[in-house]
Motif scaffolding. Structure first.
Motif, PDB file in Angstrom:
ATOM      1  N   ALA A  43       0.829  -1.209   0.000  1.00 50.82           N
ATOM      2  CA  ALA A  43       0.000   0.000   0.000  1.00 50.82           C
ATOM      3  C   ALA A  43       0.861   1.255   0.000  1.00 50.82           C
ATOM      4  O   ALA A  43       0.626   2.189  -0.786  1.00 50.82           O
ATOM      5  CB  ALA A  43      -0.929  -0.003   1.206  1.00 50.82           C
ATOM      6  N   VAL A  44       1.872   1.300   0.863  1.00 48.29           N
ATOM      7  CA  VAL A  44       2.735   2.480   0.939  1.00 48.29           C
ATOM      8  C   VAL A  44       3.448   2.702  -0.394  1.00 48.29           C
ATOM      9  O   VAL A  44       3.555   3.836  -0.884  1.00 48.29           O
ATOM     10  CB  VAL A  44       3.742   2.349   2.093  1.00 48.29           C
ATOM     11  N   SER A  45       3.933   1.630  -0.996  1.00 46.32           N
ATOM     12  CA  SER A  45       4.621   1.757  -2.280  1.00 46.32           C
ATOM     13  C   SER A  45       3.706   2.350  -3.351  1.00 46.32           C
ATOM     14  O   SER A  45       4.080   3.290  -4.065  1.00 46.32           O
ATOM     15  CB  SER A  45       5.129   0.377  -2.714  1.00 46.32           C
ATOM     16  N   VAL A  46       2.482   1.825  -3.447  1.00 51.44           N
ATOM     17  CA  VAL A  46       1.521   2.323  -4.436  1.00 51.44           C
ATOM     18  C   VAL A  46       1.119   3.767  -4.119  1.00 51.44           C
ATOM     19  O   VAL A  46       0.989   4.610  -5.013  1.00 51.44           O
ATOM     20  CB  VAL A  46       0.288   1.395  -4.488  1.00 51.44           C
ATOM     21  N   GLN A  47       0.939   4.068  -2.833  1.00 51.84           N
ATOM     22  CA  GLN A  47       0.565   5.421  -2.425  1.00 51.84           C
ATOM     23  C   GLN A  47       1.645   6.434  -2.805  1.00 51.84           C
ATOM     24  O   GLN A  47       1.348   7.524  -3.314  1.00 51.84           O
ATOM     25  CB  GLN A  47       0.318   5.454  -0.918  1.00 51.84           C
ATOM     26  N   LEU A  48       2.893   6.098  -2.542  1.00 45.27           N
ATOM     27  CA  LEU A  48       3.983   7.042  -2.844  1.00 45.27           C
ATOM     28  C   LEU A  48       4.133   7.236  -4.353  1.00 45.27           C
ATOM     29  O   LEU A  48       4.410   8.357  -4.808  1.00 45.27           O
ATOM     30  CB  LEU A  48       5.288   6.556  -2.224  1.00 45.27           C
ATOM     31  N   GLU A  49       3.937   6.190  -5.120  1.00 43.84           N
ATOM     32  CA  GLU A  49       3.950   6.347  -6.583  1.00 43.84           C
ATOM     33  C   GLU A  49       2.853   7.296  -7.029  1.00 43.84           C
ATOM     34  O   GLU A  49       3.059   8.171  -7.885  1.00 43.84           O
ATOM     35  CB  GLU A  49       3.776   4.984  -7.266  1.00 43.84           C
ATOM     36  N   PHE A  50       1.662   7.107  -6.463  1.00 44.37           N
ATOM     37  CA  PHE A  50       0.519   7.961  -6.794  1.00 44.37           C
ATOM     38  C   PHE A  50       0.813   9.413  -6.408  1.00 44.37           C
ATOM     39  O   PHE A  50       0.572  10.349  -7.193  1.00 44.37           O
ATOM     40  CB  PHE A  50      -0.720   7.437  -6.054  1.00 44.37           C
ATOM     41  N   LEU A  51       1.333   9.614  -5.203  1.00 46.00           N
ATOM     42  CA  LEU A  51       1.653  10.967  -4.743  1.00 46.00           C
ATOM     43  C   LEU A  51       2.709  11.620  -5.628  1.00 46.00           C
ATOM     44  O   LEU A  51       2.585  12.802  -5.997  1.00 46.00           O
ATOM     45  CB  LEU A  51       2.144  10.929  -3.284  1.00 46.00           C
ATOM     46  N   ASN A  52       3.745  10.880  -5.958  1.00 47.49           N
ATOM     47  CA  ASN A  52       4.809  11.454  -6.789  1.00 47.49           C
ATOM     48  C   ASN A  52       4.305  11.815  -8.182  1.00 47.49           C
ATOM     49  O   ASN A  52       4.753  12.806  -8.776  1.00 47.49           O
ATOM     50  CB  ASN A  52       5.989  10.475  -6.882  1.00 47.49           C
ATOM     51  N   GLN A  53       3.361  11.035  -8.674  1.00 50.18           N
ATOM     52  CA  GLN A  53       2.801  11.321  -9.996  1.00 50.18           C
ATOM     53  C   GLN A  53       1.924  12.573  -9.992  1.00 50.18           C
ATOM     54  O   GLN A  53       1.995  13.389 -10.923  1.00 50.18           O
ATOM     55  CB  GLN A  53       1.983  10.124 -10.473  1.00 50.18           C
TER      56      GLN A  53
END
Length: 298
Positions: free
Chosen positions: A283-293
């Motif tokens: 979840a954290v990995s996907v969240q950070l990708e989403f945030l960075n995008q």
């Protein structure tokens, strides 16, 4: 990885005060900010801190708050769940954060889980100051979730809820029901929910495990799914395939309603798995990708 500080934050909401933690990363730029609060009848210390720390280390500010009547926030009766009051608290915190000079108020993200994920989706459907939303196992349709409730218990739960509602009108002490319980009347009568709550509660903080029963009616009537077509900001939506609280078909319908703004994930997990182990890390990995995008730290 960024160093960060955690500062106490107290925000006036009506006659009460909302308690929060402000995670401030040490960056050269004003950071974007993630506003977070928990799901049904939980404190901010119940596993949300682990998410907040990871965002702060990645360079995002975080405001993690307790609703009125809960945790460090004021308000009586204690441990009351009022859907309208909690939505008002979200609006209050959003207004407060938007006025803070230390963050980039063009980069405000709302983060919710279960009940609070329903709140943040509703907020996104009506508010122009939000840049993105992260919703995890969102409670989007109380009428559909009520169908998961054991039929033999439903009339009893409604009766106690009605008695508490009427008693509150004349100043009587609340009639409460457990959030979860083994083999007795409660709000969430599933085996995985009982184990799930046991896995996230923090023994250092008071939690009775019961709330006034009057909110039962309001859960059934709470249907943010009706407003999701109005959302026009990026949404990260994570659903659990084996969720005993949120029907998977409703999550799929909700995601369809948010399209084309939604990034939708379905994982082979139960409702509470996202707090733990590999699912938390994923979840954290996907969240950070989403945030960075969509937000970025620069």
């Amino acid at each position: 990885m960024h160093a960060y500080t955690v500062e106490p934050l107290y925000v006036k909401s009506g006659q009460d005060v909302i308690a929060a933690d402000f995670y401030r990363p040490k960056t050269e730029h004003k950071p974007g900010v993630i506003i977070m609060a928990h799901g049904l009848a939980c404190l901010r210390q119940f596993k949300l801190i682990q998410f907040a720390k990871r965002y702060a280390q990645a360079g995002y500010a975080v405001v993690l708050f307790d609703y009125r009547y809960w945790g460090g926030s004021t308000g009586r009766p204690r441990e009351l769940v009022s859907l309208q009051a909690q939505l008002d608290d979200w609006h209050t915190m959003l207004m407060h954060v938007a006025q803070r000079k230390s963050i980039d108020n063009r980069k405000i993200v709302l983060w919710g889980i279960s009940l609070s994920a329903g709140y943040v989706l509703e907020m996104a459907s009506e508010n122009k100051n939000i840049q993105a939303v992260m919703a995890h196992n969102p409670f989007v349709d109380g009428a559909e979730s009520a169908k998961q409730y054991p039929l033999q218990m439903l009339s009893k739960a409604l009766k106690v809820s009605s008695q508490d509602y009427m008693g509150a009108k004349v100043g009587m002490l609340p009639r409460t029901l457990p959030i979860v319980a083994e083999n007795e009347l409660c709000f969430v009568p599933t085996a995985d929910a009982y184990q799930g709550y046991q896995s996230i509660i923090h023994p250092d903080y008071y939690w009775s495990g019961e709330i006034p029963a009057r909110v039962f009616f309001n859960f059934i009537r709470y249907r943010p799914i009706q407003n999701l077509r109005r959302i026009a900001v990026p949404v990260l939506y994570i659903a659990s395939k084996n969720d005993s609280l949120i029907p998977l078909e409703i999550s799929r319908e909700a995601a369809t309603n948010i399209a084309p703004y939604v990034e939708y994930h379905e994982w082979e997990m139960q409702h509470f798995d996202i707090y733990h182990g590999k699912w938390f890390e994923k979840a954290v990995s996907v969240q950070l990708e989403f945030l960075n995008q969509h937000i970025g730290v620069g």
